[in-house]
Design an enzyme around this catalytic site. Structure first.
Site, PDB file in Angstrom:
ATOM      1  N   GLY A 142       0.846  -1.208   0.000  1.00  0.00           N
ATOM      2  CA  GLY A 142       0.000   0.000   0.000  1.00  0.00           C
ATOM      3  C   GLY A 142       0.867   1.238   0.000  1.00  0.00           C
ATOM      4  CB  SER A 143       0.023   4.730   0.690  1.00  0.00           C
ATOM      5  OG  SER A 143      -0.475   4.660   2.003  1.00  0.00           O
ATOM      6  CB  VAL A 153      -0.810   2.827   5.448  1.00  0.00           C
ATOM      7  CG1 VAL A 153      -1.235   1.632   6.282  1.00  0.00           C
ATOM      8  CG2 VAL A 153      -1.976   3.796   5.293  1.00  0.00           C
ATOM      9  N   GLY A 154       2.498   2.508   5.433  1.00  0.00           N
ATOM     10  CA  GLY A 154       3.702   1.693   5.657  1.00  0.00           C
ATOM     11  C   GLY A 154       4.431   2.124   6.930  1.00  0.00           C
ATOM     12  CD  GLU A 175       6.691  -5.810  -2.354  1.00  0.00           C
ATOM     13  OE1 GLU A 175       6.764  -5.056  -3.345  1.00  0.00           O
ATOM     14  OE2 GLU A 175       7.523  -6.707  -2.122  1.00  0.00           O
ATOM     15  CB  CYS A 228       2.110  -0.390  -7.280  1.00  0.00           C
ATOM     16  SG  CYS A 228       2.504  -2.070  -7.746  1.00  0.00           S
TER      17      CYS A 228
END
Ligand code: NAD
Length: 436
Positions: free
Chosen positions: A190-191, A194-195, A212, A246
């Site tokens: 995800g983004s 949030v990572g 990722e 992505c």
């Protein structure tokens, strides 16, 4: 069945792992075959959910999500026994006689958190690696693709070992509750924002993470390249899934005259792919939600519109759009676009292009269309990105012998094929010295 609480799900999965049941090759292959059953017998339900969530046409949904995961699964099943074989290591003379080897230990309970854009592939391809490595797994699909999340929550328990794999549905509160638990590995897609939250939560338990993430993946285009072919391949990679990929080309860095020459070819390529009226074309996707639609539409004014620009909020539709003469500091150039808008930034030469790339976050992928080996050599040696692909954007993703992952701001860790075994196992050093 969705577990009552994250703690209950964890306890059940950890108890299963502790029995050792998930370690034998036979259990791992059995689970992979069960997953094959889910993907092949239930492909229509998955395709229907992807159509509801993303307007993804069923053929594209099969190719990019179901078929993609089956390829990953086939490759893993074909090689797993060989990959899991202990790897002998040389013993220095001072320790002889002795033997040494590396063995692959499963980690335990793994959490896979998925995003909405390829909501089947991006939870089930990591699941292939996690199961092949002998782990138990909690899957948390994205709440922004609710139909797909619901289908996964229904089907996974029907096909896979219920005491070893659980699906937990939900949004931020449910994910936050999950992240309070101690996992043995967290695999997040995800983004970057949030990572950071995921990595901070993982740090409390010293849990390793694979992140990722995304970012702006540039496409360098040199004037000597065949620009008709270049435009077709850029357009395919960019506008599939309405740009919500992505590793989609984010922007074109056109060297010298390439920009003006590329413009008509891009217009022709988009026309060939989606016709006069992309809004009415079932092969073209829609924007995931209104929040993303509202984020994307201001970008349409960030350059000269070469083609597209049309949009319809009620239908969550934005035309495939190409913008030229885009200033390098325009808003569309400041964040990952993640939508069907392709800016073209002109630079005078390859030196400037390389400096442009290196001045920014390391991309998840770098693409280039060039007629010269010298340019390939320079881009390979002088830039850093998750992947580097000449001539066909996005293709590296579907080559299971290549690692897939980012570097720097585009992520950490990698998976696919044997790299997934590395991610979801501990490489344990084992030494055996005779006592006499
Ligand atoms: P998203 O909003 O669906 O979020 C991803 C996951 O994080 C979801 O499961 C969601 O529930 C969870 N989440 C969201 N907010 C959270 C919070 N505050 N705390 C805990 N969990 C939370 O997806 P997204 O982030 O919008 O995905 C788009 C991004 O993902 C893009 O940057 C894209 O490039 C990147 N991406 C990367 C890959 C890759 O393979 N590298 C693949 C797809 C998408």
């Amino acid at each position: 069945m969705t577990p009552a609480t994250p703690a209950a799900a964890l306890a059940r999965l950890r108890a299963t792992f502790n029995t050792g049941r998930t370690k034998p090759l036979s259990w791992r292959l059995g689970q992979l075959e069960a997953l094959r059953g889910l993907l092949t017998e239930r492909s229509e339900e998955l395709q229907a959910a992807l159509l509801t969530d993303l307007g993804k046409n069923p053929a594209e949904a099969y190719r990019a999500e179901i078929g993609f995961t089956l390829n990953e699964l086939d490759h893993t099943v074909a090689h797993l026994e060989e990959w899991l074989r202990p790897k002998p290591a040389a013993v220095p003379d001072a320790f002889l006689p002795a033997g040494a080897q590396v063995v692959w230990d499963p980690l335990g309970v793994v959490l896979i958190i998925g995003p909405w854009n390829y909501p089947v592939q991006l939870v089930l391809a990591p699941l292939v690696g996690a199961l092949a490595s002998g782990n138990t797994v909690v899957i948390k699909p994205s709440e922004l693709a609710p139909a797909t999340s619901a289908v996964l929550a229904e089907l996974v328990p029907r096909y896979l070992d219920n005491d070893a794999v659980a699906v937990v549905e939900g949004a931020i509160p449910e994910t936050t509750a999950l992240l309070e638990q101690r996992f043995d590995h967290i695999f997040y897609t995800g983004s970057g924002n949030v990572g950071r939250i995921v990595m901070t939560a993982a740090a409390q338990h010293l849990t390793p993470v694979t992140l990722e993430l995304g970012g702006k993946s540039p496409v360098v285009v040199e004037p000597g390249a065949d620009l008709a072919v270049t435009a077709r391949r850029i357009a395919r990679g960019k506008f599939a899934n309405a740009g919500q990929t992505c590793v989609a080309p984010d922007y074109v860095l056109a060297i010298g005259d390439a920009a003006s020459e590329l413009e008509p070819h891009l217009a022709a390529a988009v026309h060939e792919l989606y016709g006069e009226d992309p809004a009415g074309n079932p092969n073209y996707g829609k924007i995931i939600n209104e929040r993303n639609f509202d984020r994307l539409t201001p970008f349409l004014g960030d350059g000269r519109v070469v083609l597209g620009g049309g949009h319809d909020r009620a239908a969550r539709h934005i035309d495939p759009t190409v913008l030229a003469d885009v200033p390098p500091d325009a808003p569309v150039m400041r964040e990952e676009i993640f939508g069907p808008v392709l800016p073209i930034v002109s630079v005078p030469d390859l030196d400037t292009a390389i400096a442009f790339i290196n001045d920014r976050d390391k991309p998840l992928a770098l693409y280039a269309f060039t007629g010269t080996e010298e340019t390939k050599r320079r881009l390979t040696g002088e830039t850093s990105s998750g992947a580097l692909t000449f001539g066909l954007p996005v293709s590296h993703l579907a080559m299971p012998e290549l690692p897939f992952g980012g570097v720097g701001a585009s992520g950490m860790g990698r998976y696919h094929g044997e790299y997934s075994i590395d991610t979801f196992s501990h490489a344990k050093a084992v030494v055996d010295k005779p006592l006499n």
